[in-house]
Design an enzyme around this catalytic site. Sequence first.
Site, PDB file in Angstrom:
ATOM      1  CG  ASP A  17      -1.185 -18.489   0.076  1.00 40.47           C
ATOM      2  OD1 ASP A  17      -0.607 -18.579   1.180  1.00 40.47           O
ATOM      3  OD2 ASP A  17      -1.003 -19.277  -0.859  1.00 40.47           O
ATOM      4  CG  ASN A  65      -4.362 -23.317   7.611  1.00 38.71           C
ATOM      5  OD1 ASN A  65      -5.169 -22.436   7.340  1.00 38.71           O
ATOM      6  ND2 ASN A  65      -3.432 -23.699   6.737  1.00 38.71           N
TER       7      ASN A  65
HETATM    8  C1  FPP Z   1      -1.919 -18.015   4.540  1.00 36.53           C
HETATM    9  O1  FPP Z   1      -0.627 -17.454   4.436  1.00 36.53           O
HETATM   10  C2  FPP Z   1      -2.647 -17.357   5.597  1.00 36.53           C
HETATM   11  C3  FPP Z   1      -3.223 -17.971   6.672  1.00 36.53           C
HETATM   12  C4  FPP Z   1      -3.164 -19.422   6.893  1.00 36.53           C
HETATM   13  C5  FPP Z   1      -3.916 -17.186   7.714  1.00 36.53           C
HETATM   14  C6  FPP Z   1      -4.749 -16.045   7.189  1.00 36.53           C
HETATM   15  C7  FPP Z   1      -5.155 -15.216   8.322  1.00 36.53           C
HETATM   16  C8  FPP Z   1      -5.214 -13.862   8.324  1.00 36.53           C
HETATM   17  C9  FPP Z   1      -4.951 -13.011   7.156  1.00 36.53           C
HETATM   18  C10 FPP Z   1      -5.615 -13.185   9.585  1.00 36.53           C
HETATM   19  C11 FPP Z   1      -7.095 -13.198   9.742  1.00 36.53           C
HETATM   20  C12 FPP Z   1      -7.406 -12.719  11.082  1.00 36.53           C
HETATM   21  C13 FPP Z   1      -8.658 -12.470  11.526  1.00 36.53           C
HETATM   22  C14 FPP Z   1      -8.804 -12.031  12.926  1.00 36.53           C
HETATM   23  C15 FPP Z   1      -9.864 -12.589  10.671  1.00 36.53           C
HETATM   24  P1  FPP Z   1       0.614 -18.388   4.756  1.00 36.53           P
HETATM   25  O2  FPP Z   1       0.881 -18.342   6.201  1.00 36.53           O
HETATM   26  O3  FPP Z   1       0.326 -19.756   4.213  1.00 36.53           O
HETATM   27  O4  FPP Z   1       1.747 -17.691   3.944  1.00 36.53           O
HETATM   28  P2  FPP Z   1       2.963 -18.424   3.205  1.00 36.53           P
HETATM   29  O5  FPP Z   1       2.342 -19.332   2.165  1.00 36.53           O
HETATM   30  O6  FPP Z   1       3.722 -17.297   2.607  1.00 36.53           O
HETATM   31  O7  FPP Z   1       3.730 -19.166   4.257  1.00 36.53           O
END
Ligand code: FPP
Length: 244
Positions: A17, A65
């Site tokens: 996250d 998501n």
């Molecule tokens: C949450 O951070 C993250 C996600 C919803 C996506 C996680 C994906 C990756 C780390 C990439 C994985 C890729 C592969 C190819 C395996 P957020 O977007 O909710 O962050 P925020 O809470 O700060 O907005």
Amino acid sequence: MNYEGLKIPNHVAIIMDGNGRWAKERGMTRSEGHKAGFSMLKKLTEYIFSRGIKVLSVYAFSTENFKRSKQEVNFLMNLFETKFKEYADIVKKKGIRVVFSGKKASPLPDKVIRIMQEIEEDTKENKVGILNLCVNYGGHLEIVEATKKICKLVQEGKLSLEEITEENFSHYLFQDLPPIDFMIRTSGEIRISNFMLYQLSYAEMYFSKVYFPSFDCQCFDDAILAYNKRNRRFGGIQDENENN
Ligand code: FPP
């Protein structure tokens, strides 16, 4: 860090996250945050398996998501389409099997589903460890789907109620994995967010304020040191001679 003499969790799970906030702090787009998250994930994955952990589960994309903006969902789907193979190839060389937990169905693009199936097929004989990628995944969904599979078998007369046990229930989940020993969530949020609810029952949990793209191998070492200070009792008591 050298892990000799440390307790090493068998199954580690990570809620990655904070990609968006990491990017915002740097004046970058959310997409750039996800890209940076993926770079860190590759490094961490290699490190984690090199330290003797046998199963690693990561939360890449939840069923919820899909509620994000079209632009962000498209970016992530595109990232999966172009990077899953590159990511799987890294661990495949080390004898790791790659599996996907989640519903391999719409709204996931067909192309992404095909790549997921190819990777599972391609690595299915690997025995050194398991990398479990949760994509279009929800913990409630997983339990509901398992229940449906079981009901169908019972309806068809292939399974009796007595045959459904705590020991074999996991056979019907998206993947039959050992229980999670240690769960890490980055970015300061303290919740599970519908992640691997069944497998987390006795997991130790570690919440770090660090955003995922900055959560490096040293941060992981710190988490392992914290895990080593935990006293896991699984509902029992530590000292059988303790006074009641
Ligand atoms: C949450 O951070 C993250 C996600 C919803 C996506 C996680 C994906 C990756 C780390 C990439 C994985 C890729 C592969 C190819 C395996 P957020 O977007 O909710 O962050 P925020 O809470 O700060 O907005």
